[in-house]
Write a protein that holds these residues in place. Structure first.
Motif, short mmCIF file in Angstrom:
data_model
loop_
_atom_site.label_atom_id
_atom_site.label_comp_id
_atom_site.label_asym_id
_atom_site.label_seq_id
_atom_site.Cartn_x
_atom_site.Cartn_y
_atom_site.Cartn_z
N UNK A 14 -6.26 32.88 122.50
CA UNK A 14 -5.07 32.02 122.56
C UNK A 14 -5.29 30.85 121.61
N UNK A 15 -4.32 30.64 120.73
CA UNK A 15 -4.48 29.67 119.65
C UNK A 15 -3.47 28.53 119.81
N UNK A 16 -3.98 27.29 119.76
CA UNK A 16 -3.12 26.11 119.68
C UNK A 16 -2.97 25.76 118.21
N UNK A 17 -1.73 25.68 117.75
CA UNK A 17 -1.49 25.47 116.33
C UNK A 17 -0.33 24.48 116.13
N UNK A 18 -0.64 23.23 116.28
CA UNK A 18 0.35 22.17 116.05
C UNK A 18 -0.36 21.00 115.37
N UNK A 19 -0.77 21.21 114.11
CA UNK A 19 -1.65 20.24 113.44
C UNK A 19 -1.04 18.86 113.26
N UNK A 20 0.27 18.76 113.24
CA UNK A 20 0.90 17.45 113.03
C UNK A 20 0.57 16.47 114.14
N UNK A 21 0.27 17.00 115.33
CA UNK A 21 -0.08 16.13 116.47
C UNK A 21 -1.47 16.48 117.00
N UNK A 22 -2.31 17.02 116.11
CA UNK A 22 -3.68 17.39 116.48
C UNK A 22 -3.71 18.28 117.73
N UNK A 23 -2.81 19.26 117.72
CA UNK A 23 -2.72 20.26 118.79
C UNK A 23 -2.47 19.65 120.16
N UNK A 24 -1.77 18.52 120.19
CA UNK A 24 -1.31 17.97 121.46
C UNK A 24 -0.30 18.93 122.08
N UNK A 25 -0.22 18.89 123.39
CA UNK A 25 0.60 19.83 124.14
C UNK A 25 1.78 19.10 124.78
N UNK A 26 2.99 19.58 124.50
CA UNK A 26 4.17 19.04 125.17
C UNK A 26 4.63 20.03 126.25
N UNK A 27 5.78 19.78 126.83
CA UNK A 27 6.25 20.64 127.91
C UNK A 27 6.46 22.08 127.47
N UNK A 28 6.98 22.27 126.27
CA UNK A 28 7.26 23.62 125.78
C UNK A 28 5.96 24.37 125.51
N UNK A 29 5.02 23.75 124.83
CA UNK A 29 3.77 24.43 124.52
C UNK A 29 2.91 24.62 125.76
N UNK A 30 3.04 23.72 126.75
CA UNK A 30 2.33 23.93 128.02
C UNK A 30 2.83 25.19 128.71
N UNK A 31 4.14 25.41 128.68
CA UNK A 31 4.71 26.62 129.25
C UNK A 31 4.22 27.85 128.51
N UNK A 32 4.14 27.76 127.18
CA UNK A 32 3.65 28.88 126.39
C UNK A 32 2.18 29.17 126.68
#
Length: 255
Positions: A14-32
Protein backbone atom coordinates in the motif's frame (compact mmCIF):
# COMPACT_ATOMS: atom_id res chain seq x y z
CA UNK A 1 -4.93 9.01 -6.28
CA UNK A 2 -2.95 9.63 -3.07
CA UNK A 3 -3.31 5.96 -2.09
CA UNK A 4 -2.71 3.02 -4.40
CA UNK A 5 -1.80 -0.66 -4.18
CA UNK A 6 0.88 -2.69 -5.94
CA UNK A 7 0.63 -6.47 -5.74
CA UNK A 8 3.54 -8.88 -6.06
CA UNK A 9 1.91 -11.88 -4.45
CA UNK A 10 2.16 -12.91 -1.72
CA UNK A 11 3.20 -9.31 -0.90
CA UNK A 12 0.63 -6.52 -1.03
CA UNK A 13 2.13 -3.01 -0.91
CA UNK A 14 0.00 0.00 0.00
CA UNK A 15 1.55 3.26 -1.17
CA UNK A 16 0.99 6.79 0.15
CA UNK A 17 1.69 9.20 -2.67
CA UNK A 18 0.87 12.82 -1.93
CA UNK A 19 4.28 14.55 -2.00
CA UNK A 20 2.89 18.08 -1.92
CA UNK A 21 1.92 17.55 1.74
CA UNK A 22 4.63 15.00 2.59
CA UNK A 23 2.10 12.17 2.39
CA UNK A 24 -0.20 13.71 4.98
CA UNK A 25 -3.57 11.99 5.19
CA UNK A 26 -6.91 13.77 4.87
CA UNK A 27 -10.40 12.30 5.18
CA UNK A 28 -10.46 11.00 1.61
CA UNK A 29 -7.06 9.32 1.72
CA UNK A 30 -7.81 7.89 5.18
CA UNK A 31 -10.86 6.18 3.68
CA UNK A 32 -8.73 4.88 0.81
CA UNK A 33 -6.14 3.54 3.26
CA UNK A 34 -8.80 1.73 5.27
CA UNK A 35 -10.35 0.26 2.12
CA UNK A 36 -6.94 -0.88 0.86
CA UNK A 37 -6.32 -2.85 4.04
CA UNK A 38 -9.83 -4.28 4.05
CA UNK A 39 -9.11 -5.55 0.55
CA UNK A 40 -5.78 -6.97 1.76
CA UNK A 41 -7.59 -8.86 4.51
CA UNK A 42 -9.99 -10.38 1.97
CA UNK A 43 -7.34 -11.19 -0.65
CA UNK A 44 -6.39 -14.84 -0.12
CA UNK A 45 -3.29 -14.50 -2.29
CA UNK A 46 -1.97 -11.60 -0.21
CA UNK A 47 -0.20 -12.91 2.90
CA UNK A 48 1.83 -9.92 4.13
CA UNK A 49 1.30 -6.21 3.49
CA UNK A 50 3.82 -3.36 3.32
CA UNK A 51 2.90 0.28 3.95
CA UNK A 52 5.27 2.76 2.27
CA UNK A 53 5.35 6.46 1.42
CA UNK A 54 6.82 7.88 -1.80
CA UNK A 55 9.38 10.64 -2.28
CA UNK A 56 11.39 9.91 0.84
CA UNK A 57 8.65 10.47 3.41
CA UNK A 58 6.54 7.87 5.19
CA UNK A 59 3.74 10.12 6.46
CA UNK A 60 3.70 13.54 8.11
CA UNK A 61 0.38 12.93 9.85
CA UNK A 62 -3.09 14.31 9.28
CA UNK A 63 -3.44 16.98 6.62
CA UNK A 64 -4.51 19.93 8.75
CA UNK A 65 -4.92 22.16 5.69
CA UNK A 66 -7.69 19.86 4.43
CA UNK A 67 -9.89 20.87 7.35
CA UNK A 68 -10.45 24.30 5.82
CA UNK A 69 -11.45 22.69 2.53
CA UNK A 70 -13.98 20.39 4.16
CA UNK A 71 -11.90 17.23 3.64
CA UNK A 72 -10.61 16.78 7.18
CA UNK A 73 -10.21 13.41 8.84
CA UNK A 74 -13.38 11.84 10.23
CA UNK A 75 -13.73 12.11 14.00
CA UNK A 76 -16.07 9.42 15.26
CA UNK A 77 -15.92 6.86 18.05
CA UNK A 78 -17.23 4.15 15.73
CA UNK A 79 -15.86 2.86 12.47
CA UNK A 80 -12.46 3.67 11.01
CA UNK A 81 -9.91 5.79 12.81
CA UNK A 82 -9.10 9.35 11.71
CA UNK A 83 -6.00 8.05 9.87
CA UNK A 84 -7.94 5.15 8.35
CA UNK A 85 -6.96 1.60 9.36
CA UNK A 86 -5.70 2.28 12.89
CA UNK A 87 -8.63 0.56 14.64
CA UNK A 88 -8.39 -2.58 12.54
CA UNK A 89 -7.10 -5.87 13.92
CA UNK A 90 -6.09 -7.75 10.80
CA UNK A 91 -5.43 -11.48 10.75
CA UNK A 92 -2.30 -10.98 8.63
CA UNK A 93 0.86 -8.96 9.34
CA UNK A 94 1.71 -5.50 8.03
CA UNK A 95 5.23 -4.04 7.77
CA UNK A 96 5.88 -0.29 7.73
CA UNK A 97 8.66 0.80 5.34
CA UNK A 98 9.72 4.10 6.87
CA UNK A 99 11.78 6.82 5.21
CA UNK A 100 12.00 10.42 6.33
CA UNK A 101 9.24 11.60 8.62
CA UNK A 102 6.85 9.28 10.46
CA UNK A 103 5.34 11.86 12.76
CA UNK A 104 2.05 12.66 14.48
CA UNK A 105 -0.60 10.52 12.76
CA UNK A 106 2.15 9.09 10.58
CA UNK A 107 3.83 7.78 13.72
CA UNK A 108 0.51 6.22 14.70
CA UNK A 109 0.25 4.49 11.33
CA UNK A 110 3.75 3.08 11.80
CA UNK A 111 2.84 1.93 15.32
CA UNK A 112 -0.25 0.17 13.96
CA UNK A 113 1.96 -2.01 11.78
CA UNK A 114 3.50 -5.19 13.18
CA UNK A 115 7.08 -4.33 12.20
CA UNK A 116 8.97 -1.25 11.10
CA UNK A 117 11.82 -1.32 8.56
CA UNK A 118 13.44 2.08 8.90
CA UNK A 119 15.88 4.04 6.74
CA UNK A 120 18.83 5.76 8.39
CA UNK A 121 17.32 9.19 7.77
CA UNK A 122 13.98 8.37 9.39
CA UNK A 123 12.54 10.64 12.06
CA UNK A 124 9.78 9.64 14.47
CA UNK A 125 7.97 12.14 16.65
CA UNK A 126 4.77 13.44 18.18
CA UNK A 127 5.10 16.65 16.17
CA UNK A 128 1.41 17.40 16.65
CA UNK A 129 2.33 18.35 20.23
CA UNK A 130 3.10 21.85 18.87
CA UNK A 131 -0.45 22.45 17.63
CA UNK A 132 -2.67 20.92 20.30
CA UNK A 133 -3.66 18.01 18.05
CA UNK A 134 -4.12 14.83 20.13
CA UNK A 135 -2.87 11.34 19.50
CA UNK A 136 -6.18 9.75 18.59
CA UNK A 137 -5.17 6.77 16.42
CA UNK A 138 -3.70 4.56 19.14
CA UNK A 139 -0.47 6.47 19.76
CA UNK A 140 -0.86 6.73 23.53
CA UNK A 141 -1.59 3.00 23.68
CA UNK A 142 0.73 1.34 21.19
CA UNK A 143 3.77 3.52 21.88
CA UNK A 144 4.05 2.62 25.62
CA UNK A 145 3.41 -1.03 24.79
CA UNK A 146 6.24 -1.04 22.27
CA UNK A 147 8.93 0.98 24.06
CA UNK A 148 7.79 1.31 27.69
CA UNK A 149 6.02 4.13 29.51
CA UNK A 150 9.09 6.23 30.37
CA UNK A 151 10.39 6.48 26.82
CA UNK A 152 6.87 6.91 25.45
CA UNK A 153 6.34 9.82 27.82
CA UNK A 154 9.57 11.38 26.56
CA UNK A 155 8.09 11.39 23.06
CA UNK A 156 4.52 12.25 24.03
CA UNK A 157 5.31 15.14 26.37
CA UNK A 158 8.16 16.77 24.46
CA UNK A 159 7.21 15.99 20.86
CA UNK A 160 10.93 15.85 20.08
CA UNK A 161 12.31 14.10 16.98
CA UNK A 162 13.64 10.57 17.50
CA UNK A 163 16.24 9.32 15.05
CA UNK A 164 16.33 5.90 13.43
CA UNK A 165 19.21 4.78 15.65
CA UNK A 166 17.46 5.85 18.84
CA UNK A 167 14.22 4.24 17.65
CA UNK A 168 16.11 1.01 16.99
CA UNK A 169 17.71 1.04 20.44
CA UNK A 170 14.28 1.55 21.99
CA UNK A 171 12.57 -1.19 19.99
CA UNK A 172 10.46 1.19 17.94
CA UNK A 173 12.39 0.31 14.77
CA UNK A 174 12.98 -3.37 14.03
CA UNK A 175 15.50 -3.03 11.20
CA UNK A 176 17.63 -0.12 9.99
CA UNK A 177 18.45 -0.04 6.27
CA UNK A 178 20.20 2.34 3.91
CA UNK A 179 18.32 5.38 2.64
CA UNK A 180 16.10 4.54 -0.30
CA UNK A 181 15.92 0.85 0.62
CA UNK A 182 13.04 0.61 3.08
CA UNK A 183 10.44 -0.62 0.62
CA UNK A 184 12.80 -3.13 -0.98
CA UNK A 185 13.92 -4.54 2.36
CA UNK A 186 10.40 -4.54 3.82
CA UNK A 187 9.13 -6.50 0.82
CA UNK A 188 12.01 -8.96 1.18
CA UNK A 189 11.08 -9.44 4.83
CA UNK A 190 7.43 -9.85 3.85
CA UNK A 191 8.34 -12.64 1.44
CA UNK A 192 10.29 -14.44 4.15
CA UNK A 193 7.34 -14.23 6.55
CA UNK A 194 4.99 -15.39 3.80
CA UNK A 195 7.01 -18.60 3.37
CA UNK A 196 6.28 -19.84 6.89
CA UNK A 197 3.24 -22.02 7.69
CA UNK A 198 0.61 -19.31 7.83
CA UNK A 199 -1.93 -20.71 10.28
CA UNK A 200 0.66 -21.15 13.03
CA UNK A 201 2.25 -17.75 12.44
CA UNK A 202 -1.06 -15.90 12.41
CA UNK A 203 -2.38 -17.67 15.51
CA UNK A 204 0.81 -16.97 17.48
CA UNK A 205 0.61 -13.34 16.36
CA UNK A 206 -3.00 -13.04 17.50
CA UNK A 207 -2.24 -14.55 20.91
CA UNK A 208 0.59 -12.06 21.39
CA UNK A 209 -1.77 -9.15 20.73
CA UNK A 210 -4.64 -10.48 22.81
CA UNK A 211 -2.58 -11.06 25.96
CA UNK A 212 -2.48 -7.35 26.77
CA UNK A 213 -4.87 -6.71 29.65
CA UNK A 214 -5.24 -10.40 30.51
CA UNK A 215 -4.08 -12.04 33.69
CA UNK A 216 -1.23 -14.52 33.26
CA UNK A 217 -3.64 -17.41 33.74
CA UNK A 218 -6.12 -16.12 31.16
CA UNK A 219 -3.36 -15.28 28.70
CA UNK A 220 -1.88 -18.78 29.01
CA UNK A 221 -5.32 -20.29 28.46
CA UNK A 222 -5.88 -18.09 25.43
CA UNK A 223 -2.49 -19.03 24.00
CA UNK A 224 -3.32 -22.71 24.45
CA UNK A 225 -6.63 -22.29 22.65
CA UNK A 226 -4.90 -20.62 19.69
CA UNK A 227 -2.32 -23.41 19.76
CA UNK A 228 -5.05 -26.03 19.61
CA UNK A 229 -6.45 -24.38 16.49
CA UNK A 230 -3.00 -24.56 14.94
CA UNK A 231 -2.58 -28.22 15.85
CA UNK A 232 -6.04 -29.00 14.48
CA UNK A 233 -4.92 -27.68 11.09
CA UNK A 234 -2.36 -30.46 10.80
CA UNK A 235 0.37 -28.16 9.51
CA UNK A 236 2.73 -29.32 12.23
CA UNK A 237 2.60 -32.86 10.87
CA UNK A 238 3.97 -31.61 7.56
CA UNK A 239 6.61 -29.60 9.39
CA UNK A 240 7.64 -32.53 11.56
CA UNK A 241 8.08 -34.71 8.47
CA UNK A 242 10.20 -32.01 6.81
CA UNK A 243 12.38 -31.76 9.90
CA UNK A 244 13.01 -35.50 10.03
CA UNK A 245 14.02 -35.32 6.37
CA UNK A 246 16.71 -32.75 7.22
CA UNK A 247 15.04 -29.39 6.63
CA UNK A 248 15.89 -26.62 9.09
CA UNK A 249 18.51 -28.53 11.04
CA UNK A 250 20.86 -26.57 13.31
CA UNK A 251 18.52 -23.57 13.25
CA UNK A 252 18.87 -22.80 9.57
CA UNK A 253 16.19 -20.76 7.78
CA UNK A 254 17.73 -20.99 4.32
CA UNK A 255 15.44 -23.63 2.82
Amino acid sequence: MPIYVEKDYPVYTVVLDNPEVRNAVDGISAQQLADAFRNFERDEKALVAVLWGTNGTFCSGANLKAIEGGHGNRIDKDGDGPMGPTRMRLSKPVIAAVAGYAVAGGLELALWCDLRVVERNAIFGVFCRRFGVPLIDGGTIRLPRLIGLSRAMDMILTGRPVTAQEAFEWGLANHIVDNGKSRIEAEKLAKIIAEFPQICMRNDRMSAYQQFGMSLKDAMTNEFEWGLRTLASGDYLVGSKEFTEGKGKHGTFDE
